[in-house]
Design a protein around this motif. Structure first.
Motif, mmCIF file in Angstrom:
data_model
loop_
_atom_site.group_PDB
_atom_site.id
_atom_site.type_symbol
_atom_site.label_atom_id
_atom_site.label_comp_id
_atom_site.label_asym_id
_atom_site.label_seq_id
_atom_site.Cartn_x
_atom_site.Cartn_y
_atom_site.Cartn_z
ATOM 1 N N LEU A 160 0.816 -1.212 0.000
ATOM 2 C CA LEU A 160 0.000 0.000 0.000
ATOM 3 C C LEU A 160 0.852 1.265 0.000
ATOM 4 N N LYS A 161 1.997 1.187 0.676
ATOM 5 C CA LYS A 161 2.905 2.340 0.786
ATOM 6 C C LYS A 161 2.181 3.574 1.342
ATOM 7 N N SER A 162 1.377 3.357 2.372
ATOM 8 C CA SER A 162 0.622 4.435 2.996
ATOM 9 C C SER A 162 1.423 5.064 4.127
ATOM 10 N N SER A 163 1.676 6.360 4.022
ATOM 11 C CA SER A 163 2.410 7.068 5.064
ATOM 12 C C SER A 163 1.629 7.091 6.371
ATOM 13 N N GLY A 164 0.321 7.328 6.271
ATOM 14 C CA GLY A 164 -0.515 7.358 7.464
ATOM 15 C C GLY A 164 -0.535 6.026 8.183
ATOM 16 N N MET A 165 -0.636 4.963 7.414
ATOM 17 C CA MET A 165 -0.641 3.622 8.007
ATOM 18 C C MET A 165 0.701 3.316 8.652
ATOM 19 N N SER A 166 1.781 3.787 8.026
ATOM 20 C CA SER A 166 3.117 3.566 8.570
ATOM 21 C C SER A 166 3.268 4.230 9.935
ATOM 22 N N TRP A 167 2.745 5.450 10.057
ATOM 23 C CA TRP A 167 2.792 6.150 11.333
ATOM 24 C C TRP A 167 1.974 5.412 12.391
ATOM 25 N N MET A 168 0.813 4.908 11.999
ATOM 26 C CA MET A 168 -0.030 4.181 12.943
ATOM 27 C C MET A 168 0.645 2.889 13.401
ATOM 28 N N ILE A 169 1.273 2.192 12.468
ATOM 29 C CA ILE A 169 1.994 0.959 12.813
ATOM 30 C C ILE A 169 3.103 1.257 13.815
ATOM 31 N N SER A 170 3.836 2.340 13.575
ATOM 32 C CA SER A 170 4.929 2.712 14.467
ATOM 33 C C SER A 170 4.406 3.067 15.856
ATOM 34 N N PHE A 171 3.287 3.792 15.909
ATOM 35 C CA PHE A 171 2.699 4.184 17.202
ATOM 36 C C PHE A 171 2.289 2.949 18.002
ATOM 37 N N ILE A 172 1.581 2.038 17.340
ATOM 38 C CA ILE A 172 1.163 0.806 18.022
ATOM 39 C C ILE A 172 2.376 -0.035 18.386
ATOM 40 N N GLY A 173 3.374 -0.057 17.501
ATOM 41 C CA GLY A 173 4.590 -0.813 17.762
ATOM 42 C C GLY A 173 5.322 -0.335 19.001
ATOM 43 N N VAL A 174 5.356 0.983 19.204
ATOM 44 C CA VAL A 174 5.997 1.527 20.411
ATOM 45 C C VAL A 174 5.290 1.015 21.657
ATOM 46 N N ILE A 175 3.963 1.025 21.631
ATOM 47 C CA ILE A 175 3.191 0.528 22.773
ATOM 48 C C ILE A 175 3.465 -0.958 23.012
ATOM 49 N N VAL A 176 3.454 -1.725 21.939
ATOM 50 C CA VAL A 176 3.652 -3.171 22.054
ATOM 51 C C VAL A 176 5.033 -3.497 22.617
ATOM 52 N N PHE A 177 6.077 -2.867 22.096
ATOM 53 C CA PHE A 177 7.432 -3.240 22.513
ATOM 54 C C PHE A 177 7.832 -2.655 23.863
ATOM 55 N N THR A 178 7.229 -1.540 24.267
ATOM 56 C CA THR A 178 7.468 -1.083 25.637
ATOM 57 C C THR A 178 6.809 -2.048 26.620
#
Length: 235
Positions: A160-178
């Motif tokens: 998809l190469k969606s910038s918005g989706m990439s930001w959302m993935i990163s945000f959720i990823g930070v929560i998951v890995f912390t």
């Protein structure tokens, strides 16, 4: 003749064993991170980067990394401790080769800044996992589902190469890995308390390698997620 000998309370003995085991885990983790960082920096500043980035070799290295993690996780009880440590160090080298791309995409100052932010967040959650009286085992299934969701979304976003989706993935990823950092540290602490220190040097070495690999992956993935927010693009 032994009536005056004071026995160490069980809780204290468990605490001492856990402390020693955790020290071994964190030492291996630090070694792995150090190797990865050095290899990534050197690769990015030599002609080797041109051979890896944007070539089939990059994907071969990625597959090799995944293979090492799965093999080590599945075979840890059957292989020798020396083999486990060699595989862990080999994984650290391979990861350094593939992560060299970040030195080409982001400025060195932003990479360093993000590293210290990651270290601070990781350290805080690790301390929480060590000192909290709350049982974090209930977090496991929730965090695992979050991790699977991040992986699937990341794969989908390759197309998809969606910038918005990439930001959302990163945000959720930070929560998951912390969350995983606190959860994994508490779990590793419990392994130390449950008697692994009495099972011999082989069991201790292999247990510390697996613990180090787990925390290493938590740290690296948290770093990559945060880099999305704090990394300064070279372009």
């Amino acid at each position: 003749m032994y009536e005056n000998v004071k026995q160490i309370p069980l809780a204290q003995a468990q605490q001492q064993a856990s402390t020693i085991f955790l020290a071994k885990v964190f030492n291996w983790m630090a070694l792995g991170l150090g190797i990865t960082g050095i290899v990534a920096f050197v690769t990015a500043n030599t002609s080797l980067a041109g051979l890896i980035i944007g070539s089939p070799l990059f994907f071969i290295l990625m597959i090799g990394e995944l293979g090492l993690v799965f093999y080590l996780s599945a075979r840890i009880q059957k292989i020798q401790a020396s083999t486990a440590s060699s595989l862990f160090l080999g994984y650290s080298v391979l990861n350094g080769l593939t992560l060299s791309v970040i030195f080409l995409a982001y400025t060195s100052s932003s990479i360093a800044g993000t590293f210290f932010i990651t270290a601070g967040m990781f350290g805080a959650m690790a301390v929480y996992g060590l000192v909290t009286k709350k049982d974090l085992s209930g977090w496991g299934s929730f965090l695992f589902m979050g991790l699977i969701g991040v992986i699937i979304a990341s794969v989908v976003n390759i197309f998809l190469k969606s910038s918005g989706m990439s930001w959302m993935i990163s945000f959720i990823g930070v929560i998951v890995f912390t969350g995983l950092t606190a959860y994994d540290v508490q779990r590793i602490k419990k392994i130390g308390e449950d008697g692994i220190m009495s099972q011999g040097s082989e069991a201790i070495s292999k247990g510390s390698i697996m613990g180090a690999l787990t925390l290493y992956l938590d740290f690296i993935n948290l770093f990559l997620m945060l880099l999305r927010f704090f990394g300064g693009n070279r372009n």
